[in-house]
Design an enzyme around this catalytic site. Structure first.
Site: not given
Ligand SMILES: CC(=O)N[C@H]1[C@@H](OP(=O)(O)OP(=O)(O)OC[C@H]2O[C@@H](n3ccc(=O)[nH]c3=O)[C@H](O)[C@@H]2O)O[C@H](CO)[C@@H](O)[C@@H]1O
Ligand SMILES: C=C(OP(=O)(O)O)C(=O)O
Length: 473
Positions: A69-70, A169, A174, A176, A178, A360, A382, A452
């Site tokens: 999925k990811n 969520c 979470r 964005v 960065l 995950d 995380i 999902r």
């Molecule tokens: C669709 C997808 O691929 N989702 C995966 C992706 O989520 P996702 O890409 O959202 O996760 P990130 O690796 O970005 O997040 C890691 C950490 O960094 C923090 N952070 C991230 C971005 C940012 O701009 N600022 C910030 O502070 C987040 O809140 C979190 O605490 O990687 C996560 C970590 O392996 C997985 O659990 C999710 O399943």
């Molecule tokens: C947290 C997950 O997905 P998403 O980043 O799309 O919420 C996940 O695949 O476990």
């Protein structure tokens, strides 16, 4: 923490009863083929579905593992980077994939989906001949955070993107920030207004630059990478995430004509090219789906062959399983996970970015540890709020205490079936695992979370001996 109604947020069923799967019907060939609708495509009804399990049955048999999925969710937006077709195979049939198809369609992407037949024969052809829209609306982003991954490609190709801020969520805030800093480093001008990110490239287009992520971010790395491939000059992304889904994205981008080096490492070097072209790419196997079914074998003390996956994608999970006493063997047919006649031991885990133990898989590991001998400390490093499954496991009889970012699981408890509530994707499947091990009947509510990320989960488990069924909403 803000709690906007995104996909994994705990909100009322009424709010979630308007899934975004509907726009897929515009596709030339609907993934459901007009018959046997997947829960993902059934829309409203699927939001009310429940899963009933009668536990205590040992699983034995074969489970096919699908595309990740990811990985699919980051490779699909890469189609926006070229006016030529991107053909993807091994795409899983999931609610999130439907949402991404709907979003790409809104941005002007032609979609030709053939999801009939065996998983390996499925094809999804995405052709963004022209970008006709630049907005990822709140209604889609709130249901699927990965929508934010259209930001980088839209900016790179179209020079403008407007994407709803995803908000918090169920598993954490979470942000964005960065993602946005990385795009700014490439010259983008970013403003936040009315809950939307508005990003514009300078008149000469994005310019390559050094990007150093202060923490590892999967989505941030993906957005930076997709923006950098069409930027002028060289971009070096340091402290890049190394997840297999990122390597899959970089492999696909290179097949489209990009020049990305350092795949699988934490330094990605990108030499920008003026344009990308058509390519065909097979989505990598889903390591989280693999790990989840491996734990299904373990939690029922059964034996499963997991087909179409690779040992190398989930070494940390396999190491922990072996330490707990489960046998995992890589064969030509796939991974064989055998826990028959085994007494499992409690094993601590701490979640880490890849190649560490994946966040995950944390909830599923906790379900397994409730059945092992001794205690296990499970530390989530995380996400700040990823223990929503704990109260539900406790309702099933588990002995779990949370201390800050760690949960202590005292194992060998007698799990008993109960009515439980799924709060996010991996929490849902953790409750499925607990239900498989528990005595009596477990009813899991809000299984739209499950849809999902897990395709036909109940059929796959039932084929291996589980007593599990979906109760239609
Ligand atoms: C669709 C997808 O691929 N989702 C995966 C992706 O989520 P996702 O890409 O959202 O996760 P990130 O690796 O970005 O997040 C890691 C950490 O960094 C923090 N952070 C991230 C971005 C940012 O701009 N600022 C910030 O502070 C987040 O809140 C979190 O605490 O990687 C996560 C970590 O392996 C997985 O659990 C999710 O399943
Ligand atoms: C947290 C997950 O997905 P998403 O980043 O799309 O919420 C996940 O695949 O476990």
């Amino acid at each position: 923490m803000s709690h906007s109604p995104v996909s994994d947020t705990v909100v009322s069923d009424a709010v979630l009863a308007d899934p975004v799967a509907a726009p897929i019907a515009r596709d030339r060939r609907h993934p459901t083929g007009g018959h046997d609708p997947s829960p993902a495509a059934r829309g409203h009804a699927a939001t009310m579905d429940r899963i009933r399990i009668r536990g205590g049955r040992r699983l034995e048999g074969t489970i096919p593992i699908g595309g990740a999925k990811n990985a699919a969710l980051t490779v699909m937006p890469a189609a926006l980077l070229t006016d030529q077709p991107l053909t993807l195979t091994n795409v899983p049939r999931l609610a999130d994939i439907d949402s991404m198809i709907a979003l790409l369609g809104q941005l002007g992407t032609g979609v030709d989906a053939d999801f009939d037949g065996r998983a390996a024969d499925r094809r999804l052809v995405l052709t963004a001949r022209a970008i006709t829209g630049a907005t990822a609306p709140y209604d889609i982003v709130r249901k699927m955070r990965a929508s934010v991954l259209v930001l980088g490609p839209l900016l790179a190709r179209h020079g403008h993107a407007r994407v709803s801020l995803p908000g918090g969520c169920a598993i954490g805030t979470r942000p964005v920030d960065l993602h946005l800093k990385a795009l700014e480093a490439l010259g983008a001008r970013i403003t936040l207004e009315g809950g939307y990110i508005d990003a514009r490239a300078p008149s000469g287009g994005l310019k390559g630059n050094d990007i150093v992520f202060p923490i590892v971010t999967v989505g941030g790395t993906e957005n930076a990478l997709m923006a950098a491939v069409l930027a002028d000059g060289e971009t070096v992304i340091e402290n890049a995430a190394r997840e297999p889904e990122i390597t899959d994205l970089a492999t696909c981008l290179n097949a489209m004509g990009a020049r990305v080096e350092g795949l699988g490492t934490n330094t990605l070097r990108v030499r920008g090219v003026p344009r990308l072209h058509a390519a065909t790419h097979a989505i990598v196997a889903d390591r989280i789906e693999t790990g989840t079914y491996a734990l299904a074998a373990a939690v029922t003390r059964g034996r499963l062959l997991l087909e179409g996956t690779q040992h190398g994608l989930l070494e940390a999970v396999i190491d922990h399983l072996e330490e707990a006493g489960v046998s995992v063997t890589a064969t030509d047919a796939g991974l064989v996970v055998d826990a028959r006649d085994r007494d499992l031991r409690g094993v601590d885990v701490m979640t880490k970015p890849y190649p560490g133990f994946p966040t995950d898989m944390q909830a599923q590991w906790m379900a397994l540890m409730t059945t092992a001998t001794g205690a296990a400390m499970i530390t989530e490093s995380i996400f700040e709020n990823r223990f929503m499954h704990v109260p539900e496991l406790v309702r099933m009889g588990a002995d779990i205490n949370i201390h800050g970012g760690s949960a202590i699981v005292r194992g060998q408890t007698h799990l008993s079936g109960a009515q439980v509530m799924a709060t996010d994707l991996r929490a849902s499947v953790c409750l499925v695992l607990a239900g498989l091990a528990a005595e009596g009947e477990t009813i899991i509510n809000r299984v739209y979370h499950l849809d999902r990320g897990y395709e036909t989960v109940e059929a796959r488990l039932a084929a291996c001996g589980a007593e599990i069924e979906r109760l239609r909403g």
